[in-house]
Design a protein around this motif. Structure first.
Motif, PDB file in Angstrom:
ATOM      1  N   ALA A  16     -34.611  -8.000  12.417  1.00  0.00           N
ATOM      2  CA  ALA A  16     -33.328  -7.801  11.740  1.00  0.00           C
ATOM      3  C   ALA A  16     -33.448  -6.717  10.675  1.00  0.00           C
ATOM      4  N   GLY A  17     -34.515  -6.760   9.910  1.00  0.00           N
ATOM      5  CA  GLY A  17     -34.729  -5.749   8.882  1.00  0.00           C
ATOM      6  C   GLY A  17     -34.857  -4.361   9.471  1.00  0.00           C
ATOM      7  N   TYR A  18     -35.556  -4.250  10.586  1.00  0.00           N
ATOM      8  CA  TYR A  18     -35.747  -2.943  11.223  1.00  0.00           C
ATOM      9  C   TYR A  18     -34.430  -2.384  11.739  1.00  0.00           C
ATOM     10  N   PHE A  19     -33.657  -3.196  12.459  1.00  0.00           N
ATOM     11  CA  PHE A  19     -32.408  -2.695  13.032  1.00  0.00           C
ATOM     12  C   PHE A  19     -31.404  -2.280  11.954  1.00  0.00           C
ATOM     13  N   VAL A  20     -31.326  -3.055  10.883  1.00  0.00           N
ATOM     14  CA  VAL A  20     -30.422  -2.690   9.793  1.00  0.00           C
ATOM     15  C   VAL A  20     -30.956  -1.456   9.054  1.00  0.00           C
ATOM     16  N   ALA A  21     -32.264  -1.392   8.849  1.00  0.00           N
ATOM     17  CA  ALA A  21     -32.854  -0.244   8.158  1.00  0.00           C
ATOM     18  C   ALA A  21     -32.638   1.050   8.939  1.00  0.00           C
ATOM     19  N   VAL A  22     -32.728   0.998  10.257  1.00  0.00           N
ATOM     20  CA  VAL A  22     -32.475   2.198  11.063  1.00  0.00           C
ATOM     21  C   VAL A  22     -31.032   2.661  10.877  1.00  0.00           C
ATOM     22  N   LEU A  23     -30.104   1.733  10.904  1.00  0.00           N
ATOM     23  CA  LEU A  23     -28.696   2.084  10.723  1.00  0.00           C
ATOM     24  C   LEU A  23     -28.463   2.702   9.342  1.00  0.00           C
ATOM     25  N   ALA A 137     -34.478   3.675   4.106  1.00  0.00           N
ATOM     26  CA  ALA A 137     -34.622   2.660   5.151  1.00  0.00           C
ATOM     27  C   ALA A 137     -35.744   1.676   4.819  1.00  0.00           C
ATOM     28  N   GLY A 138     -36.840   2.168   4.255  1.00  0.00           N
ATOM     29  CA  GLY A 138     -37.934   1.284   3.852  1.00  0.00           C
ATOM     30  C   GLY A 138     -37.520   0.317   2.766  1.00  0.00           C
ATOM     31  N   LEU A 139     -36.695   0.790   1.835  1.00  0.00           N
ATOM     32  CA  LEU A 139     -36.188  -0.101   0.789  1.00  0.00           C
ATOM     33  C   LEU A 139     -35.283  -1.178   1.377  1.00  0.00           C
ATOM     34  N   VAL A 140     -34.433  -0.784   2.326  1.00  0.00           N
ATOM     35  CA  VAL A 140     -33.556  -1.767   2.979  1.00  0.00           C
ATOM     36  C   VAL A 140     -34.393  -2.782   3.754  1.00  0.00           C
ATOM     37  N   TYR A 141     -35.421  -2.310   4.452  1.00  0.00           N
ATOM     38  CA  TYR A 141     -36.298  -3.238   5.172  1.00  0.00           C
ATOM     39  C   TYR A 141     -36.957  -4.209   4.191  1.00  0.00           C
ATOM     40  N   TRP A 142     -37.419  -3.693   3.069  1.00  0.00           N
ATOM     41  CA  TRP A 142     -38.050  -4.557   2.085  1.00  0.00           C
ATOM     42  C   TRP A 142     -37.069  -5.612   1.576  1.00  0.00           C
ATOM     43  N   LEU A 143     -35.817  -5.214   1.332  1.00  0.00           N
ATOM     44  CA  LEU A 143     -34.814  -6.165   0.852  1.00  0.00           C
ATOM     45  C   LEU A 143     -34.577  -7.292   1.854  1.00  0.00           C
ATOM     46  N   ILE A 144     -34.630  -6.961   3.148  1.00  0.00           N
ATOM     47  CA  ILE A 144     -34.352  -7.966   4.178  1.00  0.00           C
ATOM     48  C   ILE A 144     -35.597  -8.768   4.547  1.00  0.00           C
ATOM     49  N   ALA A 145     -36.703  -8.081   4.797  1.00  0.00           N
ATOM     50  CA  ALA A 145     -37.870  -8.781   5.338  1.00  0.00           C
ATOM     51  C   ALA A 145     -39.150  -8.610   4.529  1.00  0.00           C
ATOM     52  N   GLY A 146     -39.277  -7.548   3.775  1.00  0.00           N
ATOM     53  CA  GLY A 146     -40.551  -7.238   3.130  1.00  0.00           C
ATOM     54  C   GLY A 146     -40.869  -8.024   1.883  1.00  0.00           C
ATOM     55  N   ARG A 147     -39.844  -8.533   1.194  1.00  0.00           N
ATOM     56  CA  ARG A 147     -40.107  -9.266  -0.048  1.00  0.00           C
ATOM     57  C   ARG A 147     -40.907 -10.531   0.192  1.00  0.00           C
ATOM     58  N   GLU A 148     -40.761 -11.118   1.364  1.00  0.00           N
ATOM     59  CA  GLU A 148     -41.473 -12.360   1.676  1.00  0.00           C
ATOM     60  C   GLU A 148     -42.474 -12.153   2.812  1.00  0.00           C
ATOM     61  N   ALA A 149     -43.016 -10.937   2.912  1.00  0.00           N
ATOM     62  CA  ALA A 149     -43.931 -10.619   4.002  1.00  0.00           C
ATOM     63  C   ALA A 149     -45.135 -11.550   3.995  1.00  0.00           C
ATOM     64  N   GLY A 150     -45.579 -11.882   5.164  1.00  0.00           N
ATOM     65  CA  GLY A 150     -46.767 -12.707   5.294  1.00  0.00           C
ATOM     66  C   GLY A 150     -46.604 -13.756   6.363  1.00  0.00           C
ATOM     67  N   PHE A 151     -47.457 -13.704   7.375  1.00  0.00           N
ATOM     68  CA  PHE A 151     -47.415 -14.706   8.429  1.00  0.00           C
ATOM     69  C   PHE A 151     -47.923 -16.055   7.914  1.00  0.00           C
ATOM     70  N   ARG A 152     -48.782 -16.026   6.896  1.00  0.00           N
ATOM     71  CA  ARG A 152     -49.283 -17.277   6.332  1.00  0.00           C
ATOM     72  C   ARG A 152     -48.280 -17.824   5.343  1.00  0.00           C
TER      73      ARG A 152
END
Length: 158
Positions: A16-23, A137-152
């Motif tokens: 979701a973060g990637y698709f919105v960030a591309v747009l 786009a990287g900032l938008v990705y961070w807002l959607i998915a990057g702030r809570e990054a981590g599979f663990r």
């Protein structure tokens, strides 16, 4: 150990973060070209790039073609960056912005790998514009998915 539900949630957030960030990145590119076309001594094709969003809105298949072409050109490097961020739980917005700029510039190099000497200064201007859009786009990705990054999962959620 990460649960399957948490990993699936992270993968969906990455997508979701990637698709919105591309747009948003494409909107940023069009905005920058539009703004820069009003400057004196701007290359003539900046005008065309500035009105391209209007053409994409009037002819939706053209807009979808541009969107999917951008996804194809930036998808692999973005996947690599996103997996690195998820595996190492990298949550810095600056890092995601740098990843976005690098992915956008790499995608641009895939489309236009070389330029004749007389067009090299225009190519560097284009790379700067594309990289700046990648920062957005990287900032938008961070807002959607990057702030809570981590599979663990964090210890407090286990």
């Amino acid at each position: 150990m990460a649960t399957a539900k948490h990993v699936a949630k992270r993968v969906l957030m990455m997508l979701a973060g990637y698709f919105v960030a591309v747009l948003v990145g494409l909107i940023a590119v069009a905005t920058m070209y539009g703004a820069l076309s009003s400057l004196p001594d701007a290359p003539a094709y900046f005008d065309l790039m500035g009105i391209s969003p209007i053409a994409a809105l009037v002819v939706p298949p053209l807009g979808m073609l541009i969107y999917f072409l951008t996804i194809m050109m930036t998808g692999l490097q973005t996947l690599i960056f996103a997996l690195i961020a998820e595996l190492f739980s990298l949550r810095s917005f600056w890092l995601h912005m740098v990843f976005g700029a690098a992915a956008a510039a790499a995608g641009f190099f895939l489309i236009w790998p070389s330029a004749p000497e007389d067009l090299s200064h225009e190519r560097w201007a284009d790379i700067g514009i594309i990289a700046a859009a990648g920062l957005v786009a990287g900032l938008v990705y961070w807002l959607i998915a990057g702030r809570e990054a981590g599979f663990r999962r964090p210890l407090s959620l286990r």
